[in-house]
Each structure stands twice: as C-alpha cells, then as structure tokens.
Design an enzyme around this catalytic site. Sequence first.
Site, PDB file in Angstrom:
ATOM      1  N   GLU A  39       0.830  -1.202   0.000  1.00 24.86           N
ATOM      2  CA  GLU A  39       0.000   0.000   0.000  1.00 24.86           C
ATOM      3  C   GLU A  39       0.865   1.251   0.000  1.00 24.86           C
ATOM      4  OE1 GLU A  39      -2.174   0.780   3.755  1.00 24.86           O
ATOM      5  OE2 GLU A  39      -1.750  -1.318   4.208  1.00 24.86           O
ATOM      6  N   HIS A  88      -1.444 -11.637  11.288  1.00 26.02           N
ATOM      7  CA  HIS A  88      -1.128 -10.235  10.967  1.00 26.02           C
ATOM      8  C   HIS A  88      -0.878  -9.499  12.279  1.00 26.02           C
ATOM      9  CE1 HIS A  88      -0.861  -6.379   9.177  1.00 26.02           C
ATOM     10  NE2 HIS A  88      -1.962  -5.924   9.756  1.00 26.02           N
ATOM     11  N   CYS A 142      -3.406  -4.421   4.167  1.00 25.19           N
ATOM     12  CA  CYS A 142      -2.222  -5.171   4.619  1.00 25.19           C
ATOM     13  C   CYS A 142      -2.185  -6.622   4.147  1.00 25.19           C
ATOM     14  CB  CYS A 142      -2.123  -5.133   6.143  1.00 25.19           C
ATOM     15  SG  CYS A 142      -1.834  -3.483   6.786  1.00 25.19           S
ATOM     16  N   ASN A 161       4.876  -2.363  12.489  1.00 26.20           N
ATOM     17  CA  ASN A 161       3.888  -2.948  11.592  1.00 26.20           C
ATOM     18  C   ASN A 161       4.331  -2.684  10.170  1.00 26.20           C
ATOM     19  OD1 ASN A 161       1.661  -3.688  10.103  1.00 26.20           O
ATOM     20  ND2 ASN A 161       0.265  -2.176  10.996  1.00 26.20           N
ATOM     21  N   THR A 215     -11.360  -0.638  14.298  1.00 26.50           N
ATOM     22  CA  THR A 215     -10.422  -1.523  13.601  1.00 26.50           C
ATOM     23  C   THR A 215     -10.217  -2.835  14.373  1.00 26.50           C
ATOM     24  OG1 THR A 215      -8.484  -0.600  14.726  1.00 26.50           O
ATOM     25  CG2 THR A 215      -9.128   0.427  12.648  1.00 26.50           C
TER      26      THR A 215
END
Lengths: 380, 348, 132
Positions: B81, B236, B113, B268, B203
Amino acid sequence: MGDRIEIVGIGRTCAKERWTRGLVDLTVEAAGAALDDGGDVSPSAVIVSNALGGALGDQQNLGTFTASSIGLGKVEAHSVSCDEASGGGALRLASALVGAGMHEAVLVVGAEKTSDALPDELETVRANGLDATREAGFGFGPAVASGLGMQRYGAEHGIDRSLFYHLASTAHLHGAKNPFAFLPWELSFDQYIRSPIVADPLTVCDLAPNCDGGAAVLIRKGSGKSSSSVHILGSASVSVPTGISEPITSLSLPAAAQCAMLALRDAGLSIEDLSLLDLHDSSSFIAALSIEAVGLAKRGEALLLARDGHFRFDGPAPLWTFGGLKARGNAPGADGLYQVVEATLQLRGDAGKGQIDGADRALVQCLGSFGATAVTHVLG
Amino acid sequence: MKPTRAVGVIGYGGYIPRYRIDAAEVDRVWRGSGKKEGQSFKAVPGPDEDTTTIAIQAARNAMDMASIDPNELRAVWFGTESKPYAVKPTSTIVADAIGALPHANAADWEFACKPGTEAMQAAIGMVGSDMARYAMCGGADTAQAKPGDVLEYTTGAGGAAFILGPGQESVAVLQASTSYVTNTTDFFRREGQEYPNHGQRFTGEPAYFHHIRSSVMTLMEEIGAGPGDFTFAVFHQPNSQFPLRVAAELGFARNRVEPFVLTNLVGNTYSGAAMLGFAKALDVASPGDRILLASYGSGAGSDAFSYEVTDKIVEVRKRGVPIERYLKRTKSVDYAMYARYRGKLRRN
Amino acid sequence: MHFARSWRQQSSNLRLVGSRCTSCGAILFPERIRCSGCGSTELEDHRLSGRGTIFTVTTVFEAPRGFESQVPYFAALVELEEGPIICAMLTDVDREDVSVGKKVTMVTRRILAHGDDGPIIYAYKFTPELAG
C-alpha cells in the site's frame, strides 16, 4: 609544426562574477580586446570555445553569435567543446585552419558564464564532462573524483593532506599579483586547513572556484622572426580512454604526459628550456598529477617541491604565474585561452607585478574530463 | 480451498531496513515523553529505500534459497500500500531485477495489509493448475502514518517474498487456504492522500478479530484440524497485542505465536507483516511441523493458510538469509533523522 | 525527464549486466556494442556477480543536484571480482566501517528521482555483507 603561428592579439576579461554580463557579452568583451590588440589584422574565421553553455540553457552555436555581435560581417565560425580543454582545442583547430592556408588570420575566443547557474546545478552539468551515465548519473562529479584521488594519493605516497596546501598557496601567491583574478589574495595555511570538506579529504580550498570569464587570441601565419612577437612553437593534443578510475588507480595522467612530451618535441625543446608553465589545476589532485605528468616532479613529489617553493615566481619552474584556475578562477570553456593570453603577456614582458624576468619560453596545458583530454601549447 | 496438484513454498526471503526508531522517541516528540525507552522499535527505510528496493532484496533472497532459473517464474506479484509509482507496477521492477522478464506475469496487488497473501493464493492456483511451475508472491511496505497519530508509534518497513512451486520440491506444502472477506471500512487511504485514516476501536473487534477468527475457523474446519495441531501460528501484527489476543481467542498457545510477532522489533510492516512472521517461522521450523498463517487487510478480509514443513527445509534454507540477521542489523535514529529519511520535512 | 535514457540502462543498473568479448575475452561494464579492447562486435551479455572490494572511498558533503537528499554519502570505486572497477555509492554503513579492501556486495537502491513527478532511477549500490 611547419610554419609557426604568430599570436598577434590577446584579450581577456576579469575572471569574476560578472553579474551584468551574459555569455555572449563575455566573448565579445574578450574578442574585442584581442582585436584591438591585434591592430589592423582582421580575422576571416572565428572559433569559440565553451564547455557548459548549451547544457546550462545558454546560447548555442556561439561561434556565429559571437561573430555577429562583434560585427565581423561574413566570416567562417565554429564552436568547440571538449570540457575544460575547450580553449586549447579551439586554438589547435584555429592553428590548423591557418596552417592549411584556409585563412590568413583566425580569432579564437573562449568564454564561460557559470554564475547564472546555482552551485548544485552547475556541479551537475560539470559532472556530465565525466561519464554522464556511469559517473555523473551515480552522484560522482569532478569534486568527488578529486576527493577519491586525493585519498589515494595520500595513502599511496604516504602524504598528509595538509601538504596539498602548498599547491593552492603557490597559485594564490601569484594570483594576488593579477588584477584580473577572481581570488586575488594569498591563502594562509589556517584558511586552507579550516576550509569546509566537500568530498573527504578534499575541501573547498582544493577546488578551483567557478567564475565567469572570457579570453581571446588572434592568430595568423608567422610573418618572420620578429623578436617582439610571440609564436606557437609547438602544440599537441591527446585523448585517452575515459573514466575517473584510471587517474585514481594509477595516480597518473597518461594523456597529459604524452601530450606535453609531443608538444615539447614539436617545439624542439625540453622542459628545462621553459621559463614558466601553466598546468591544469581544477583541483589539488589534478594539479599534483599534472606536475608529475609533464615531468616537473617525480611521482609523489609534486607537493614536496611545491612546499620548497619550486613553483613560485622566484623558483626554478614558475607555475600559474597569474594564479592558475585556483586563484584566477575557473571559467571552463575559457581556461585554455586564459593560459595562452597570460603566457603571452609574460613573453611580451607585459605581466606587470607578476612578471618573470627574462621569460622567453612557456608551456601551457589544459585538461578535460578528469584528464582524459589534454591540449598543450609551447609558446615563445 | 486447495489445489488439485500439491503445491508449496520452494524458497522464501525477507528484508528489513537497517534503521530503527524507538516508539518512546515518537512519544517524546508528540506527547512529551510518557513512554519507557527500549520497549518497542520500528524499522525505518533509509533515504535510498522504498517498497521497490525492499521487495527486490526479499525477492533476491528468495531466489538464492530456491536456486531456480528466474526464467521459470511465470508470475512475480507483490502486494503493497506504499507504491513508489501510483501507476506503473513495482512488480515489473522486481521481476527485472531478478531476471524473470519477459515471459512472466507481473502485477501489484492491493488490499490494505493483505495483498501479499492474496497473491500467494493466486500463485498457489497458478502452480496448482499446472499453468506455471513457479510463481513468486510477496508483500512489502514502507508503512505510512500521519505524524503524531497513534499509528506512527508502530508503522515500520519491510517485506518478504515466497516462491511457490510443485509440492515435491517444497520446504513447506500447502494443505489448504481460505479467505473471509466483507465490505468493512475500518482503515483506508483516499486517492492522492499521503496518510491513511483509521476508525480507532472500530479496527478491532468488527474488523481484525472478526475476520481472522472467521478465516482461521473456516480453514480448521475444512481440514479437520484444531489449534493443537499447529506447531506455530502466525497472524497479521499491526501491534504486539492483537495477534496474541486473537491467538488466545482461537485457542493457540502463546509460545507458539509470540516468537513470530515482530512488531516490537520492526513495527507494523503492513503488507510485509504476516509474511515476515511466516518467514521467521520457516527459519526455525522442523520437518513435520504444521504452520498456520493468517493475514488481515482492512476493507476488510483475512486469508488463512495451513502449511506442513518438509525434510527439504533443513538443507534449502541454508542458501537463504535468516530473518534474524536483519533483526540484529540495527542502527538507531532519532525523530529528526526519521523525519528526514521518510521525507516528512518540507523542502519546497 | 528522460524516459528512454533510464530504460536503456536497466539491465546494467538492476542486474549488473555487462559484456564479454568472445574474441579477446575482455569483461566490460556496462554493456558495449563494440569491444573497447579489440574492436570486435562479437559481444555477449555477461552478468557480473555483484561481489567486490572497496578500492577507494570518499564521504561527499556537497552533492550535484538530485543527490542532496542522500548527503552525506559514500562515493567509492569498487573493484568487482571479475575485474572492472565501477563508481558506486556505499549504503547502510557507517564511516568507521568503511575501509579500503573491505568486501562489499551489490544491492539495488533509489539512485535518483527526477523531481516529485519524474521517473525514479533504481540502480546498484554496494554494502558490506550481512554479519552472520
């Protein structure tokens, strides 16, 4: 060289930041001075040398535009560009035109207008005088190349960087006597050693300052043995394979060495016969290698001789008697012609405060593309 | 989902930039130093690095390990991204750098992601259907975060690449893979915007947790396995808490998950995060181990995979570069240098 | 903005592709269309390994336009194991770890970006080998 070429007129502008003058103005100013100096000799061809103008977005086809601006009427006109050897190259070609009988008299003009460009922009364009793709394209310019060279020179010859001071100080000592010089003052050791680093260990004081300037020479076929006139006694030009790695790895300038040897042979002279020299000192590194290339010093000994005053006006081999590129200033396209104009002044006895007593033979050499191009003239 | 022909990973490689900034340093600048130093770091790309260069190095490391002719790759697919070119594939540059062009499919994938694991599923399909002998997939990012945003404490940089090939050549053979995708806008970056926006607590449960739980439970159901059947599980990792919490909810023991949560070391890495964790797991796995990989991408979805490690791993991975080497290679930078390297200082 | 110029250089920039002269055996970098050693046009692509040693190196504090974001950078002559010496920057290394004779390997980095809207040039730099 068969018949000698005679230098009948010379002209130069101040080598400074000429904010009120453009590139063509500089050629006109220098050319005008040479024409005035040449009396009634009228050239039927003009060759203009310039290294960077086109790339800096300035006037192209400078030969024709210069001829037009001087008001020469119908003449043959060309531009010559071979990096910082352009001036020498232009004089070689002009001499060939005269020697071949194509013209009676030719005007050779060199000019550069560097102060219109910002320093980083100028360095980018100058870098393209090296390998544009593999060197300039990777962040290597002339300063970086000389920094690498100094690094190697010091390591190989066991020399401290402070010894390079003596090259710059010699140039400045002489430049201080030249009212046309860009930096007409003597350089103290303290100034040198505190100068900001550009490419370790090379500092600002190891680089010739870029400036504006123009120089011109009016030549014709030698008219006989007039003792007062200056002639081209010999000349040569040599190009060798390009690449900054060659001078840096070998710590030598094969083109400069070969070219000086050929020019001296052409003149029937040896280096001991010379009253003064002017060699290419765009950086301390190139200056040191040039001194060694022409045979003024053994490998690794240029700085030691400079320290001992060998190249001062009162030493055995006066060098850069008007300050060289380091103190007079570096106007790339005009460099080779400044050398000829200044040597002519010495040989005429018109060098003012910087006059070398009894000067009768001079060798001048300019280099392009980090020494891959060399042009040498021997005057007397 | 599983291919008709056995497919697996035949080589893999990762890359993490050298520079690190301490989250406490970010906190010092934006909140006046409330945090403890040395708790968590994030990898910062150098001034000459971007997603393309990260992907190239990961791809080269994977190629060295796989030791195959690059002309046999039929696909080079990278997910990110943080594309250096908004239009013009990063993957063509990567494929050129490893010598895989021109007879290969090259494309960039985007799904917040998780585009790297999407590319992995596609590569599995390509190899599993016999359209290709080998296909490369990967994920890499120089993760963006608005200066001062909570995201800025964790956004790192890194990536990993995997080469999929026939099962008999593999260091880890795929058992099955699933995807669980919904239309959930929890985190996004609008066209032309420099930094992403996120829905803070939105989120979490409805996004990260719901999707990963769903994909992993579907996968385990499909292959008739439970959490106890997996030696390692990689999730993740947007921060260090989320993967441990979702692992606990799914019933995975903490010690089978925690070694592959790299967030405190590199931050991250967005598209690189789960994939770097998977590479780290393969670095330490033994033949016969089963590894679960579950990505998450905002927007939102999760891809889950079950792999079984083969005997080949012991010899083959010697040709690669262990992730640990990049974890150890660090140079600390302060916020000022970080801001410079990340181009956050306006110069015009 | 030069679209075709950087495109022409991609194989040498990204993969260190040079030329090998089938007449005299010279290894040349970058690719040539005529051997600079013997003049032969019988050249084949030859990919260099990317392993070499630092021949000499300098730290650059004043850069040509386009390289200012990387200042200070290390500009080196790197002697490749196949022979050619090339100009390249060193990356991911500190001054105290840079020395003549040190072994380095090729990595691909952003060399230059033409403004904010021009093409990005990716090409070789060199870095010390990763510690085991």
